[in-house]
Every structure is written in structure tokens, then in C-alpha cells.
Motif scaffolding. Structure first.
Motif, PDB file in Angstrom:
ATOM      1  N   LYS A  79       0.570  35.230  93.687  1.00 22.12           N
ATOM      2  CA  LYS A  79       0.355  33.826  94.067  1.00 22.12           C
ATOM      3  C   LYS A  79       0.282  33.660  95.580  1.00 22.12           C
ATOM      4  CE  LYS A  79       2.267  30.282  92.162  1.00 22.12           C
ATOM      5  NZ  LYS A  79       3.231  29.347  91.559  1.00 22.12           N
ATOM      6  N   ALA A  80       1.002  34.490  96.313  1.00 22.39           N
ATOM      7  CA  ALA A  80       1.030  34.362  97.769  1.00 22.39           C
ATOM      8  C   ALA A  80      -0.236  34.899  98.433  1.00 22.39           C
ATOM      9  CB  ALA A  80       2.246  35.091  98.328  1.00 22.39           C
ATOM     10  N   LYS A  81      -0.896  35.869  97.802  1.00 25.62           N
ATOM     11  CA  LYS A  81      -2.009  36.550  98.472  1.00 25.62           C
ATOM     12  C   LYS A  81      -3.385  36.299  97.887  1.00 25.62           C
ATOM     13  CE  LYS A  81       0.665  40.493 100.097  1.00 25.62           C
ATOM     14  NZ  LYS A  81       0.775  41.942 100.126  1.00 25.62           N
ATOM     15  N   TYR A  82      -3.463  35.986  96.598  1.00 25.42           N
ATOM     16  CA  TYR A  82      -4.765  35.944  95.937  1.00 25.42           C
ATOM     17  C   TYR A  82      -5.029  34.599  95.282  1.00 25.42           C
ATOM     18  CZ  TYR A  82      -4.183  40.978  96.454  1.00 25.42           C
ATOM     19  OH  TYR A  82      -3.975  42.227  96.963  1.00 25.42           O
ATOM     20  N   PRO A  83      -6.265  34.118  95.371  1.00 26.10           N
ATOM     21  CA  PRO A  83      -6.587  32.836  94.726  1.00 26.10           C
ATOM     22  C   PRO A  83      -6.606  32.944  93.203  1.00 26.10           C
ATOM     23  CG  PRO A  83      -8.525  33.737  95.829  1.00 26.10           C
ATOM     24  CD  PRO A  83      -7.389  34.646  96.146  1.00 26.10           C
ATOM     25  N   ILE A  84      -6.149  31.890  92.578  1.00 20.76           N
ATOM     26  CA  ILE A  84      -6.208  31.784  91.117  1.00 20.76           C
ATOM     27  C   ILE A  84      -7.619  31.349  90.749  1.00 20.76           C
ATOM     28  CG2 ILE A  84      -5.386  30.468  89.125  1.00 20.76           C
ATOM     29  CD1 ILE A  84      -2.672  30.231  90.625  1.00 20.76           C
ATOM     30  N   VAL A  85      -8.222  32.081  89.813  1.00 21.21           N
ATOM     31  CA  VAL A  85      -9.586  31.745  89.392  1.00 21.21           C
ATOM     32  C   VAL A  85      -9.653  31.313  87.934  1.00 21.21           C
ATOM     33  CG1 VAL A  85     -10.721  33.140  91.157  1.00 21.21           C
ATOM     34  CG2 VAL A  85     -10.155  34.170  88.953  1.00 21.21           C
ATOM     35  N   GLY A  86      -8.538  31.392  87.213  1.00 23.30           N
ATOM     36  CA  GLY A  86      -8.552  30.959  85.824  1.00 23.30           C
ATOM     37  C   GLY A  86      -7.283  31.349  85.105  1.00 23.30           C
ATOM     38  N   TYR A  87      -7.331  31.202  83.793  1.00 25.65           N
ATOM     39  CA  TYR A  87      -6.182  31.479  82.933  1.00 25.65           C
ATOM     40  C   TYR A  87      -6.666  32.193  81.685  1.00 25.65           C
ATOM     41  CZ  TYR A  87      -3.998  28.170  86.021  1.00 25.65           C
ATOM     42  OH  TYR A  87      -3.527  27.551  87.149  1.00 25.65           O
ATOM     43  N   ASP A 107       0.731  26.083  90.739  1.00 26.70           N
ATOM     44  CA  ASP A 107       0.607  25.439  92.039  1.00 26.70           C
ATOM     45  C   ASP A 107       0.413  26.525  93.093  1.00 26.70           C
ATOM     46  OD1 ASP A 107       0.671  23.583  94.063  1.00 26.70           O
ATOM     47  OD2 ASP A 107       2.852  23.496  94.131  1.00 26.70           O
ATOM     48  N   GLN A 108      -0.608  26.355  93.914  1.00 28.12           N
ATOM     49  CA  GLN A 108      -0.863  27.273  95.019  1.00 28.12           C
ATOM     50  C   GLN A 108      -1.028  26.456  96.296  1.00 28.12           C
ATOM     51  OE1 GLN A 108      -4.201  29.905  94.057  1.00 28.12           O
ATOM     52  NE2 GLN A 108      -2.951  31.632  94.584  1.00 28.12           N
ATOM     53  N   PRO A 109       0.071  25.942  96.831  1.00 28.62           N
ATOM     54  CA  PRO A 109      -0.024  24.988  97.945  1.00 28.62           C
ATOM     55  C   PRO A 109      -0.606  25.563  99.227  1.00 28.62           C
ATOM     56  CG  PRO A 109       2.241  25.670  97.603  1.00 28.62           C
ATOM     57  CD  PRO A 109       1.445  26.227  96.468  1.00 28.62           C
ATOM     58  N   HIS A 110      -0.560  26.876  99.406  1.00 25.16           N
ATOM     59  CA  HIS A 110      -1.060  27.469 100.648  1.00 25.16           C
ATOM     60  C   HIS A 110      -2.576  27.613 100.655  1.00 25.16           C
ATOM     61  CE1 HIS A 110      -0.233  30.593  97.756  1.00 25.16           C
ATOM     62  NE2 HIS A 110      -1.132  31.328  98.348  1.00 25.16           N
ATOM     63  N   PHE A 111      -3.234  27.389  99.516  1.00 23.70           N
ATOM     64  CA  PHE A 111      -4.689  27.440  99.481  1.00 23.70           C
ATOM     65  C   PHE A 111      -5.243  26.036  99.559  1.00 23.70           C
ATOM     66  CE2 PHE A 111      -3.973  31.543  97.394  1.00 23.70           C
ATOM     67  CZ  PHE A 111      -4.849  32.317  98.130  1.00 23.70           C
ATOM     68  N   ASN A 112      -6.364  25.900 100.241  1.00 27.54           N
ATOM     69  CA  ASN A 112      -7.092  24.649 100.165  1.00 27.54           C
ATOM     70  C   ASN A 112      -8.543  24.993  99.846  1.00 27.54           C
ATOM     71  OD1 ASN A 112      -8.609  25.076 102.608  1.00 27.54           O
ATOM     72  ND2 ASN A 112      -6.833  24.428 103.791  1.00 27.54           N
ATOM     73  N   ILE A 113      -9.359  23.992  99.610  1.00 24.55           N
ATOM     74  CA  ILE A 113     -10.719  24.271  99.159  1.00 24.55           C
ATOM     75  C   ILE A 113     -11.472  25.141 100.155  1.00 24.55           C
ATOM     76  CG2 ILE A 113     -12.958  23.170  98.736  1.00 24.55           C
ATOM     77  CD1 ILE A 113     -11.430  20.930  97.334  1.00 24.55           C
TER      78      ILE A 113
END
Length: 117
Positions: A79-87, A107-113
């Protein structure tokens, strides 16, 4: 395949591990963690194992220590290093195929669009 994104799932969350060093040094073809790619490898992450028998979503029988390690690695690495792309379907559907009404996205608060695209 070369030029394609590298995905792996942990706890039913699919991460794009292509970015940065991920592609070649960790998860790419011939890399040490390539066995984790392309599947839900939750058990392997919990046990720090690349044994094919552990490369599954099934966490049945894991020790408290392995479950704690899984949560720490899930939060502090993936979660800290890689973007979530799905489930995975196991995460969003019930066993009978009906929608899981209790599903909540991670929740991945450190990523934005801008970071993701």
C-alpha cells in the motif's frame, strides 16, 4: 510479457508493481519475486515464501506471527509503494457470486490522481 504491466494481489487487493525498480529487479521475468506476480499471493507474502504451494489467497492455518507479518507487509510495502489497480473477485463478491455489500475499497491517502495517471 515484456512491455506489459506487472500486477500482483495481496489480501484481494491488486497492485501495479511495474513502477520503479519493481519491473526488472523484483517482479519481472527472472527476478526473485516473479513467482508472486499475476496471482493473489497472500499466503506467500505472510510466510515470506515463494513455494508454489504458498502462492495462494488461502490464509487458513497461518500463525499469529505470520498474520502480523502479512498486515505489516501489506500496509508498509504494497500500500505504501504501489498503486491499487483493482480487487480480486474474492474481495468484492460473496461465494455465491452475489455482490459483497460489506466491500470497502482500500484507502491510499498518499496517492492522488496525478500520481496514478
Amino acid at each position: 510479457q515484456e512491455g506489459q504491466p506487472i500486477y500482483l494481489a495481496v489480501k484481494g487487493v491488486v497492485f501495479d508493481v511495474t513502477s520503479g525498480k519493481g519491473k526488472k529487479e523484483f517482479y519481472g521475468k527472472g527476478a526473485p519475486y516473479n513467482a508472486l506476480a499475476g496471482k493473489d499471493s497472500t499466503r506467500g507474502v505472510a510466510k515470506m515464501s515463494l513455494d508454489p504451494a504458498d502462492l495462494t489467497h488461502d490464509i487458513t492455518g497461518l500463525t499469529e506471527e505470520e498474520l502480523k507479518s502479512l498486515d505489516e507487509t501489506f500496509n508498509n510495502v504494497y500500500k505504501a509503494k504501489y498503486p491499487i489497480v483493482g480487487y480480486t473477485s474474492r474481495r468484492i463478491l460473496n461465494e455465491d457470486g452475489s455482490p459483497n455489500l460489506d466491500f470497502k475499497p482500500e484507502d491510499q491517502p498518499h496517492f492522488n490522481i496525478r500520481d496514478e495517471f
